[in-house]
Design a protein around this motif. Sequence first.
Motif, PDB file in Angstrom:
ATOM      1  N   MET A 169       0.806  -1.219   0.000  1.00  0.00           N
ATOM      2  CA  MET A 169       0.000   0.000   0.000  1.00  0.00           C
ATOM      3  C   MET A 169       0.840   1.271   0.000  1.00  0.00           C
ATOM      4  SD  MET A 169      -2.743  -1.581  -0.126  1.00  0.00           S
ATOM      5  CE  MET A 169      -3.597  -3.086   0.345  1.00  0.00           C
ATOM      6  N   SER A 170       2.167   1.142   0.156  1.00  0.00           N
ATOM      7  CA  SER A 170       3.032   2.328   0.217  1.00  0.00           C
ATOM      8  C   SER A 170       3.570   2.734  -1.144  1.00  0.00           C
ATOM      9  CB  SER A 170       4.213   2.078   1.168  1.00  0.00           C
ATOM     10  OG  SER A 170       3.771   1.759   2.465  1.00  0.00           O
ATOM     11  N   LEU A 171       3.240   2.011  -2.176  1.00  0.00           N
ATOM     12  CA  LEU A 171       3.813   2.271  -3.489  1.00  0.00           C
ATOM     13  C   LEU A 171       3.430   3.651  -4.018  1.00  0.00           C
ATOM     14  CD1 LEU A 171       3.316  -1.170  -5.284  1.00  0.00           C
ATOM     15  CD2 LEU A 171       5.495  -0.066  -4.720  1.00  0.00           C
ATOM     16  N   THR A 172       4.441   4.348  -4.527  1.00  0.00           N
ATOM     17  CA  THR A 172       4.211   5.581  -5.285  1.00  0.00           C
ATOM     18  C   THR A 172       4.538   5.385  -6.764  1.00  0.00           C
ATOM     19  OG1 THR A 172       6.457   6.366  -4.826  1.00  0.00           O
ATOM     20  CG2 THR A 172       4.725   7.003  -3.268  1.00  0.00           C
ATOM     21  N   THR A 173       5.471   4.458  -7.050  1.00  0.00           N
ATOM     22  CA  THR A 173       5.847   4.150  -8.430  1.00  0.00           C
ATOM     23  C   THR A 173       5.812   2.644  -8.605  1.00  0.00           C
ATOM     24  OG1 THR A 173       7.271   6.093  -8.636  1.00  0.00           O
ATOM     25  CG2 THR A 173       7.655   4.286 -10.169  1.00  0.00           C
ATOM     26  N   LEU A 174       5.067   2.176  -9.581  1.00  0.00           N
ATOM     27  CA  LEU A 174       4.991   0.745  -9.872  1.00  0.00           C
ATOM     28  C   LEU A 174       5.145   0.549 -11.379  1.00  0.00           C
ATOM     29  CD1 LEU A 174       4.486  -2.202  -9.092  1.00  0.00           C
ATOM     30  CD2 LEU A 174       2.027  -1.764  -9.259  1.00  0.00           C
ATOM     31  N   VAL A 175       6.262  -0.066 -11.777  1.00  0.00           N
ATOM     32  CA  VAL A 175       6.528  -0.364 -13.178  1.00  0.00           C
ATOM     33  C   VAL A 175       6.706  -1.868 -13.308  1.00  0.00           C
ATOM     34  CG1 VAL A 175       8.094  -0.036 -15.124  1.00  0.00           C
ATOM     35  CG2 VAL A 175       7.613   1.878 -13.586  1.00  0.00           C
ATOM     36  N   LEU A 176       5.763  -2.520 -13.977  1.00  0.00           N
ATOM     37  CA  LEU A 176       5.805  -3.975 -14.224  1.00  0.00           C
ATOM     38  C   LEU A 176       5.590  -4.192 -15.719  1.00  0.00           C
ATOM     39  CD1 LEU A 176       3.644  -5.195 -11.210  1.00  0.00           C
ATOM     40  CD2 LEU A 176       6.126  -5.206 -11.385  1.00  0.00           C
ATOM     41  N   ARG A 177       6.494  -3.697 -16.488  1.00  0.00           N
ATOM     42  CA  ARG A 177       6.353  -3.632 -17.940  1.00  0.00           C
ATOM     43  C   ARG A 177       6.962  -4.870 -18.588  1.00  0.00           C
ATOM     44  NH1 ARG A 177       9.342  -1.287 -22.204  1.00  0.00           N
ATOM     45  NH2 ARG A 177       8.110  -0.105 -23.706  1.00  0.00           N
ATOM     46  N   ASN A 178       6.224  -5.475 -19.515  1.00  0.00           N
ATOM     47  CA  ASN A 178       6.772  -6.548 -20.348  1.00  0.00           C
ATOM     48  C   ASN A 178       7.238  -7.734 -19.511  1.00  0.00           C
ATOM     49  OD1 ASN A 178       7.581  -7.799 -22.740  1.00  0.00           O
ATOM     50  ND2 ASN A 178       9.610  -6.879 -22.686  1.00  0.00           N
ATOM     51  N   ASN A 179       6.315  -8.275 -18.698  1.00  0.00           N
ATOM     52  CA  ASN A 179       6.652  -9.382 -17.802  1.00  0.00           C
ATOM     53  C   ASN A 179       5.737 -10.591 -17.962  1.00  0.00           C
ATOM     54  OD1 ASN A 179       8.870  -8.238 -16.341  1.00  0.00           O
ATOM     55  ND2 ASN A 179       7.412  -6.899 -15.300  1.00  0.00           N
ATOM     56  N   SER A 180       5.014 -10.677 -19.078  1.00  0.00           N
ATOM     57  CA  SER A 180       4.085 -11.799 -19.310  1.00  0.00           C
ATOM     58  C   SER A 180       3.070 -11.933 -18.180  1.00  0.00           C
ATOM     59  CB  SER A 180       4.867 -13.111 -19.474  1.00  0.00           C
ATOM     60  OG  SER A 180       5.753 -13.043 -20.554  1.00  0.00           O
ATOM     61  N   ILE A 181       2.593 -10.816 -17.638  1.00  0.00           N
ATOM     62  CA  ILE A 181       1.598 -10.840 -16.566  1.00  0.00           C
ATOM     63  C   ILE A 181       0.222 -11.079 -17.176  1.00  0.00           C
ATOM     64  CG2 ILE A 181       0.509  -9.485 -14.736  1.00  0.00           C
ATOM     65  CD1 ILE A 181       3.143  -7.965 -14.454  1.00  0.00           C
ATOM     66  N   SER A 182      -0.500 -12.000 -16.606  1.00  0.00           N
ATOM     67  CA  SER A 182      -1.827 -12.340 -17.115  1.00  0.00           C
ATOM     68  C   SER A 182      -2.879 -12.083 -16.038  1.00  0.00           C
ATOM     69  CB  SER A 182      -1.859 -13.803 -17.557  1.00  0.00           C
ATOM     70  OG  SER A 182      -1.513 -14.651 -16.485  1.00  0.00           O
ATOM     71  N   GLY A 183      -4.146 -12.293 -16.421  1.00  0.00           N
ATOM     72  CA  GLY A 183      -5.241 -12.055 -15.487  1.00  0.00           C
ATOM     73  C   GLY A 183      -5.772 -10.643 -15.614  1.00  0.00           C
ATOM     74  N   SER A 184      -6.664 -10.291 -14.704  1.00  0.00           N
ATOM     75  CA  SER A 184      -7.301  -8.968 -14.732  1.00  0.00           C
ATOM     76  C   SER A 184      -6.605  -8.026 -13.760  1.00  0.00           C
ATOM     77  CB  SER A 184      -8.782  -9.091 -14.376  1.00  0.00           C
ATOM     78  OG  SER A 184      -8.919  -9.656 -13.064  1.00  0.00           O
ATOM     79  N   ILE A 185      -6.897  -6.724 -13.920  1.00  0.00           N
ATOM     80  CA  ILE A 185      -6.333  -5.709 -13.033  1.00  0.00           C
ATOM     81  C   ILE A 185      -7.098  -5.748 -11.705  1.00  0.00           C
ATOM     82  CG2 ILE A 185      -5.911  -3.246 -12.732  1.00  0.00           C
ATOM     83  CD1 ILE A 185      -5.848  -2.992 -15.766  1.00  0.00           C
ATOM     84  N   PRO A 186      -6.417  -5.822 -10.560  1.00  0.00           N
ATOM     85  CA  PRO A 186      -7.131  -5.874  -9.273  1.00  0.00           C
ATOM     86  C   PRO A 186      -8.005  -4.637  -9.085  1.00  0.00           C
ATOM     87  CG  PRO A 186      -4.812  -6.423  -9.007  1.00  0.00           C
ATOM     88  CD  PRO A 186      -4.970  -5.925 -10.405  1.00  0.00           C
ATOM     89  N   SER A 187      -9.124  -4.845  -8.408  1.00  0.00           N
ATOM     90  CA  SER A 187     -10.079  -3.749  -8.238  1.00  0.00           C
ATOM     91  C   SER A 187      -9.780  -2.883  -7.025  1.00  0.00           C
ATOM     92  CB  SER A 187     -11.499  -4.327  -8.098  1.00  0.00           C
ATOM     93  OG  SER A 187     -11.547  -5.209  -6.981  1.00  0.00           O
TER      94      SER A 187
END
Length: 1614
Positions: free
Chosen positions: A273-291
């Motif tokens: 919950m402390s994140l200010t910057t989150l970069v998860l680019r080009n990592n074969s991540i699947s599924g939906s975006i959490p709500s």
Amino acid sequence: MEAAPTIRLRIWALFYIVLSIVETAEAQAPGPPAPRNATIDPSEARAINSIFRQWGITARAGWNISGELCSGTAIDDTTLDFSPGIQCDCSYNNRTTCHVTNLRVYSMSDWDASSNVVGPLPDELWNLTYLTSLNLAQNYLTGPIPPSISNLTRMQYLSLGINALSGELPRELGQLTDLISLAVGTNNFTGVLPSELGNCQRLREFYFDSSGVSGAIPSTFANLRSLEIVFASDNDLTGRIPNFIGSWSQLTSLRISGLSNGSSSLDFLANMMSLTTLVLRNNSISGSIPSNFNEYPGLSLLDMSFNNLNGQIPDSLFNLSSLVHLFLGNNSLNGSLPSQKADLLQFIDLSYNELSGSFPSWVNQPNLQINLVANNFIIEGSNSRCCSRVGIELSSTKFSLLPRRPPIFAIKCGGPQMRSATGIVHEADNETLGPAAYYVTRERRWAVSNVGLPSGSRNPQYTTNYVTFIPNIRDPELFQEARISAGSLRYYGLGLENGNYTVSLQFVETTIPNPPVWQSLGRRIFDIYIQGNLALRDFDIRREAGGASFRAVVREFTAPVRENHLEIHLVWAGKGTCCVPNQGTYGPSISAISVAPADFIPTVSNNAPNDSANDNNRTGLIVGIVSGFSFGEEKDRRTMKGTLVDGRDVAVKQLSVASHQGKSQFVAEIATISAVQHRNLVKLYGCCIEGDKRLIAWRCHENKQDIKLLDANITEFDEDEVRRVIYVSLLCSQTSPAQRPSMSRVVAMLSGDIEVPTVTSKPGYLTEWNFNDMSTFVDNRMAAPPSQRPSPLLLLFCVVVAFAVLFDTVRAQNRNTTNPFEELCSGAATDDAIQINDLNPGIKCDCSQNSTCHITALRVYALDVAGSLPDELWNLTYLTNLDLRQNYLTGPLPASIGNLNRLQYLSFGTNNFSGPLPRELGNILGLEQLYIDSAGVSGPIPTTFANLRSLQTVWASDNELTGQIPDFIGNWSSLVALRFEGNSFQGPIPPSLSGLTSMNDLRISDLSNGTSSLDFLRNMASLSTLVLRNNNISGSIPSYLGQLRSLTLLDMSFNNLTGGIPDALFNLSSLTHLFLGNNMLIGALPSAKSGNLLNIDLSYNELSGSFPAWIRAQNLQLILPSGLNCLQRNFQCNRDSPIYSRFAVKCGGPQITSSNRIVYETDDATLGRWAVSNVGLPSSSNSPQYRWSSSSQFTNTLDSELFQTARISAGSLRYYGLGLENGNYTVRLQFAETAIQSTRSWRSVGRRVFDIYIQGNRERQDFDIQREAGGVSFRAVEMSFSAQVLNNYLEIHLFWAGKGTCCVPTQGTYGPLISAISATPDFVTTVGDNPPGSSRSRTGLIVGYVMCSRKGKGRENLRMMGTLGDGRVVAVKQLSVASHQGKSQFVAEIATISAVQHRNLVKLYGCCIEGARRLLVYEYLVNKSLDQLLFGIGYLAPEYAMRGHLTEKADIFSFGVVALEIISGRPNSDSTLEDDKIYLLEWAWNLHENNKDIELLDPTLSNFDENEVKRIIAAGLLCTQASPALRPPMSRVVAMLSGDIEVASVTSRPGYLTDWKFSDATTFVTNTESSNSNINDSYMNADYSTSTTMVSDSNNSPVNPARPILHEVIGEGR
């Protein structure tokens, strides 16, 4: 550029911001001011002094003020923000002892340009055990981090980032358990992250991006729960993102990208919950975006682009109060846009998803940037300003709403419109784009889309500009601006006519400088996709330019357009550095794009349509014409004026239909001017014929009022040029200085290199003068309403007429060859005595069925046929033989090929196809021979191929076939020949191949992964050729191979074979070539050998023992000649007692002295300095070659002769430097492709691909000389590498890994090719570089000279004829030493003729000066020669004097000479001066090299500006370079002289001067025999000895398949 380091942006990965704050706040604070008797620990003082001494740095003023290190700023409360510096704690031992707690040697080149820290980490560093903070970032440190770092147990803040450190990260780092911040990013480490780092549980910041580490993230990192910032991009990390990262709940910034393999989810984010910057680019991540993103209140940047996310976008994500940047492009998201959006969210990328629906109202918010390209939105009816009708059409994934557009476009990326030297107009691309933006041109010809926010940059840039001179290109201005992107940059060609196009992309690296400075450690790496296909992975501009910045790189691709649009995609895949030399220096950068039809004639115009015209209106291009108004009127034509709907004024000619002259004029003007767009030709907008009206529309010349300024006495002139001069003058005379262009831009405008900007208003000093000026350029009152305008056709007739003129000859030729007979099946086509292989192109017919003939064979072989396969081909269903080899066929192989189910012979190898093998090929059950080698196909072999059980021959080498070799191939029981070399197959070799008992020729190489055995060979008793090279084969060599009585060639090199060599193998009677090198074979050599076995490679094994008697057999080529002891595994020669510190080799040719004075020794020299080893037999070549020579001239070099010979190898070529002093070396390898052509023909399909290893480390994989040279041949390519010599030897290994073509343009054209090698130290040497036993000799070149006749006698010289010892008849000229004329002639003839080999010049064999004799030895010509006319170059450029090439660059040369004459007040040649001043250019260079340029100035000048003088001299030297490519254009020269730009650095003499070393006892060209005595005096520094004579030697023996060259001096004791 900022003025001082204190205001520079020296932030790397945010760490340096934090470091500057926390070093004082959290590091162990220095104690109170030290009493006068408190002193530094003596051991630490010695360590600091030793470290600084090794790095060549000194303390700054204010630090060491008393001779005591812990004094001054080292102990006060000053923050340590300078370098070098230390801080001390003097509270120890009752405040009498000080210990160093903080050492900062950060970015030394920023503080002092001369203090660049280079070299390894000193051992003394690990004695500073009280250190809590160590900052060595942004230097050029090399070598490994030693285990001794474990001594620094108090360390809290450790920064080693942005260096050139190598080796594995030591596990001892895990012992530094007090670490709070660790930075090791941007280095050259290898191996995995040490699991022991999991012990550092206090670690809050971890920066290891671009560090080079690989493998999975260790599970022990689950313990690092205090982490707040992690940078891990640009590595070779594998596996899934670990779930334990979710326990790093304190993270504020997390950046992970580019994970390969595996599929990840986002579940681990639940507690972050402390994140200010989150970069998860080009990592074969699947599924939906959490709500639950509403639970991340501080999140300001979210980038999850280029993954496999699906489902809808949660509304909560768009309503985060702190979110500013959101990047979700290139996923599979669906649904509509959220109905609401937070005001702070201003930058949104949703491109390339499956979103649909209409647009919510918030898309109209001001300053919003949203990229919706390639989705499924409803376009019509949208009133969104951010998504206007022009741009929103890109949001359709099929681009279906775009009408057909022009067939060619060119873009000046990031800059203004510019015309290239070839006449191509590159349209302006200077629209401001942000992190989520796109732009579509008004004409909708092309578009651009950008996505990405530069990491850590406070001032993000999306274009870049610079003024550095680009030397290797005709259009340096084209590279002065570029479009850059921090993520994804796409250019689109819109409305293109379908067909194949040539796409040309132009790049240059200008931000990252050349080494060795820390700024050079930056790597800009991105991928290039054309039409969605990966064309180039990990593209590095600087690497492609031979390791150099500021050097143009051009790459061309062929792209099929099937749905009227073209996509060029440059994407940053997370590779490369992020922040060197500045924050945000990464991602794509491109300077220019051009696209043109590749193999078809366009049928549409290249003009943009009129958006306002409706379908029922026939009014076309020429509207607004006022009939009756004319500028002038003649008998057959009238000229009128009109206005187009887009506001352009046009001049219209009306031609008479009845007049033959009118027709002729119409055809001629259309055909010539419409087809050619040139700055010196008036622009033709269009034409039409309707009824009896013939109209030609030209650019209007503004009522010709401006022409009235022209001098009335001038009768012949170009109106465009006159106007250009006038407009430039008006621009230069503007009131405001800011509106006046620089002088360099003025020259560029006048020369037509760039367009002249429009001048729209009078200057202020005129507007207040109340002139009653009634003349105007444009009179809109003359335009008639649309109802009164003619209604002509569009440009169709214009295009037809142009083609009729330009292509009539081609059509006629096609008619003659397409149907040479009235009946195709007649003559040779039905003559049984003529075979299909005798016809080309040709067919064979079968006329035996019902009086009907069917074509059964078609041969179109090596005819340079270009384009895709025509659909009609698949209607020839009676074909049994189809041969399309060696052409330039492109596109995919269609499924329709399965229609040809009668085929027995199919060959389409050596073409430029793309895509997979069609599964329908498996339907051709009777296929017996299949040749698809070097065809360009890719992907796995289709399973349907299991049906092809009739196959006897399959050649499929050099493709991108993937997966495993199918087991079903073992069922092709009739197979006799199988070639699978140079693909991307994975191992192991399937055991099922044991069923191929008829196999005669089996070649499989370069399998990745898997371990294979040789058991499958047991039943292949008929083998004659067996190549199983580089396949990870393990185990021992089976003894049954000795029973293969037909075996002639066996190659199992580069595997993992163990055990001994079976005796039976050496006694096979038919075996002639045996290659078993690079395995792990042990034991002794077999005691007996067959007499036919004459080529044996056993290098790089573990063999031992003594040599059997057969090694002395005649003609045997075993790697066992003299000097073998020097090439054993420990390289014993001069081990631990080095005598050399450099070497240079002219590979495959004679000794040459380069323009930078390096002496390249002949490749068969015998001095003991180096050695060479070659292994490999060229496949299928009847005349194997191991050297290559060419008399062509080479570009991109001052030393063309250096590339006219080369050493080539069909396998493995190694050069060794022997007896070298240990230290770091710079290795330069020089290449040029001469065998493979760069034309658009089958001969250009050849690809020479090999790997480069330095000291056992692979530096370049799949190195392609021609590709590195921008796709052209005969162009020099230089690659530089750093190498560490630790055991007195250096190994350079060029290795063919099976990639590339084998036989284009001739058999055996593959494998390494190299022209020259040099290795120079990066340190101060302590050895003399003299070979043992060397001595000087005065033996000269003219051996066996016979003075047999006197040809003539003049006052100053004597001409004679003679014969050399090898029988060559020579002409000898004897000159007088006393005569100035004799000296002048001697200097001139040597300088011009010895330096230039040309068919129109007499060949100079050598020369000699000794005492009073000066001899020139020429080729003897009966009818004399023109050499006497070339006694001085004067103002003529070398290419004109020697080759007759006269270009504008020859004028640049002349200008440079004149400039130097003006500044010096003397002519370019003056024989009355001292010898070293006779020739102006030589004297100027002598002064320049000694930093005495100012002495060139005319001594009569007393008042001058020294900087201006130096600027003129430097420009003059640059203008007189030997290569035209190195001379700047005149506009750049003017810019340099006026001070608008810096004068490019001039570092080396031009080639025509480098060999002019004039003394009374000096000569220039050596042979092997005569150079032995003086080679070390001249080596690398051209310090020629006295009384020496030399002549070239044409006898250079080649290296045979398994023979090294080693200097004989080493082998004296054999």
